[in-house]
Design a protein around this motif. Structure first.
Motif, PDB file in Angstrom:
ATOM      1  N   UNK A 153       0.820  -1.212   0.000  1.00  0.00           N
ATOM      2  CA  UNK A 153       0.000   0.000   0.000  1.00  0.00           C
ATOM      3  C   UNK A 153       0.854   1.263   0.000  1.00  0.00           C
ATOM      4  N   UNK A 154       1.965   1.225   0.717  1.00  0.00           N
ATOM      5  CA  UNK A 154       2.797   2.421   0.843  1.00  0.00           C
ATOM      6  C   UNK A 154       3.706   2.648  -0.360  1.00  0.00           C
ATOM      7  N   UNK A 155       3.973   1.586  -1.126  1.00  0.00           N
ATOM      8  CA  UNK A 155       4.966   1.665  -2.189  1.00  0.00           C
ATOM      9  C   UNK A 155       4.684   2.773  -3.194  1.00  0.00           C
ATOM     10  N   UNK A 156       3.527   2.720  -3.828  1.00  0.00           N
ATOM     11  CA  UNK A 156       3.219   3.699  -4.865  1.00  0.00           C
ATOM     12  C   UNK A 156       2.899   5.071  -4.287  1.00  0.00           C
ATOM     13  N   UNK A 157       2.358   5.095  -3.060  1.00  0.00           N
ATOM     14  CA  UNK A 157       2.143   6.386  -2.405  1.00  0.00           C
ATOM     15  C   UNK A 157       3.475   7.103  -2.200  1.00  0.00           C
ATOM     16  N   UNK A 158       4.477   6.329  -1.785  1.00  0.00           N
ATOM     17  CA  UNK A 158       5.798   6.920  -1.580  1.00  0.00           C
ATOM     18  C   UNK A 158       6.414   7.356  -2.901  1.00  0.00           C
ATOM     19  N   UNK A 159       6.386   6.481  -3.894  1.00  0.00           N
ATOM     20  CA  UNK A 159       7.047   6.763  -5.171  1.00  0.00           C
ATOM     21  C   UNK A 159       6.469   8.007  -5.830  1.00  0.00           C
ATOM     22  N   UNK A 164       6.369  13.966  -6.723  1.00  0.00           N
ATOM     23  CA  UNK A 164       5.588  15.208  -6.696  1.00  0.00           C
ATOM     24  C   UNK A 164       6.276  16.265  -5.841  1.00  0.00           C
ATOM     25  N   UNK A 165       6.799  15.844  -4.702  1.00  0.00           N
ATOM     26  CA  UNK A 165       7.486  16.778  -3.809  1.00  0.00           C
ATOM     27  C   UNK A 165       8.754  17.328  -4.459  1.00  0.00           C
ATOM     28  N   UNK A 166       9.524  16.464  -5.098  1.00  0.00           N
ATOM     29  CA  UNK A 166      10.730  16.926  -5.794  1.00  0.00           C
ATOM     30  C   UNK A 166      10.382  17.854  -6.954  1.00  0.00           C
ATOM     31  N   UNK A 167       9.286  17.529  -7.647  1.00  0.00           N
ATOM     32  CA  UNK A 167       8.851  18.387  -8.737  1.00  0.00           C
ATOM     33  C   UNK A 167       8.463  19.776  -8.258  1.00  0.00           C
ATOM     34  N   UNK A 176      13.855  14.007 -10.796  1.00  0.00           N
ATOM     35  CA  UNK A 176      12.611  14.059 -10.037  1.00  0.00           C
ATOM     36  C   UNK A 176      12.170  12.679  -9.581  1.00  0.00           C
ATOM     37  N   UNK A 177      12.543  11.659 -10.315  1.00  0.00           N
ATOM     38  CA  UNK A 177      12.027  10.313 -10.045  1.00  0.00           C
ATOM     39  C   UNK A 177      13.043   9.352  -9.446  1.00  0.00           C
ATOM     40  N   UNK A 178      14.297   9.471  -9.827  1.00  0.00           N
ATOM     41  CA  UNK A 178      15.250   8.422  -9.486  1.00  0.00           C
ATOM     42  C   UNK A 178      15.766   8.408  -8.051  1.00  0.00           C
TER      43      UNK A 178
END
Length: 214
Positions: A153-159, A164-167, A176-178
């Protein structure tokens, strides 16, 4: 008895570590390929399907690898820990190396390798759960497998949340993603440490006297 058993919590943590990486790769990786790597949507879907193949291959290979290691070392505790920790360790390496690939294809193959090794580890997980559950296999399978729901449940919320936060702080593209990939690698390492502490030779419930005599 169950809640005070070290193996239960270690295997639950290992399941969360595996689920945390697996669900990101299956559900969010195509978006990463599209937005960070510039792969077209159809191409991203085709590349991401490679990850499913890696997982399927890991499931098939895991049993053979586990049995081979067991024959080699002649110790259930050592064999299961070697396969579990080794699988997670290799998965962490593949996940980290994918960040350093300029080729989207090479990066995807490495992530597929991470899922392959994660599934190799999973076959050892099921073996240990079977070995330590005794006459309560159904209940213990359900309990320890469901522990992984938190990581899933947390995996995709975190990713997606981290990207989004980095963006919002001005990062774009791969930057932004890596960074999230390093976190996933770290979770795999924590899973490997858990495996080193698992004792597959110790059942959750000691066998009854009538069973021990058989």
């Amino acid at each position: 008895l169950v809640l005070t058993n070290r193996n239960v919590w270690l295997l639950g943590a290992a399941m969360n570590a595996g689920a945390f990486g697996f669900y990101m790769c299956v559900f969010s990786f195509p978006r990463y390929l599209e937005e960070a790597r510039g792969v077209m949507l159809t191409g991203a879907g085709s590349l991401a399907s490679t990850i499913q193949l890696g997982g399927a291959a890991g499931c098939l290979a895991g049993g053979f690898i586990g049995n081979w290691v067991l024959l080699l070392v002649r110790s259930r505790r050592m064999a299961r820990s070697i396969v579990g920790a080794g699988g997670f360790g290799a998965a962490a390496c593949c996940m980290t190396l994918s960040v350093y690939c300029n080729s989207a294809i090479a990066a995807t193959l490495l992530v597929a390798g991470a899922i392959f090794f994660g599934q190799v580890q999973l076959t050892s997980w099921w073996a240990v759960t079977s070995e330590i559950s005794g006459e309560h296999q159904a209940a213990m399978f359900g309990l320890m497998n469901s522990m992984g729901a938190f990581g899933a449940a947390l995996s995709n919320l975190f990713f997606n949340g981290l990207s989004t936060w980095l963006g919002s702080h001005g990062y774009t593209g791969r930057a932004q993603w890596e960074p999230a990939f390093y976190v996933y690698s770290g979770i795999y390492v924590l899973g490997a440490i858990c495996w080193l502490l698992v004792d597959a030779s110790r059942p959750i419930q000691p066998p009854r006297a009538s069973q021990a005599s058989l």
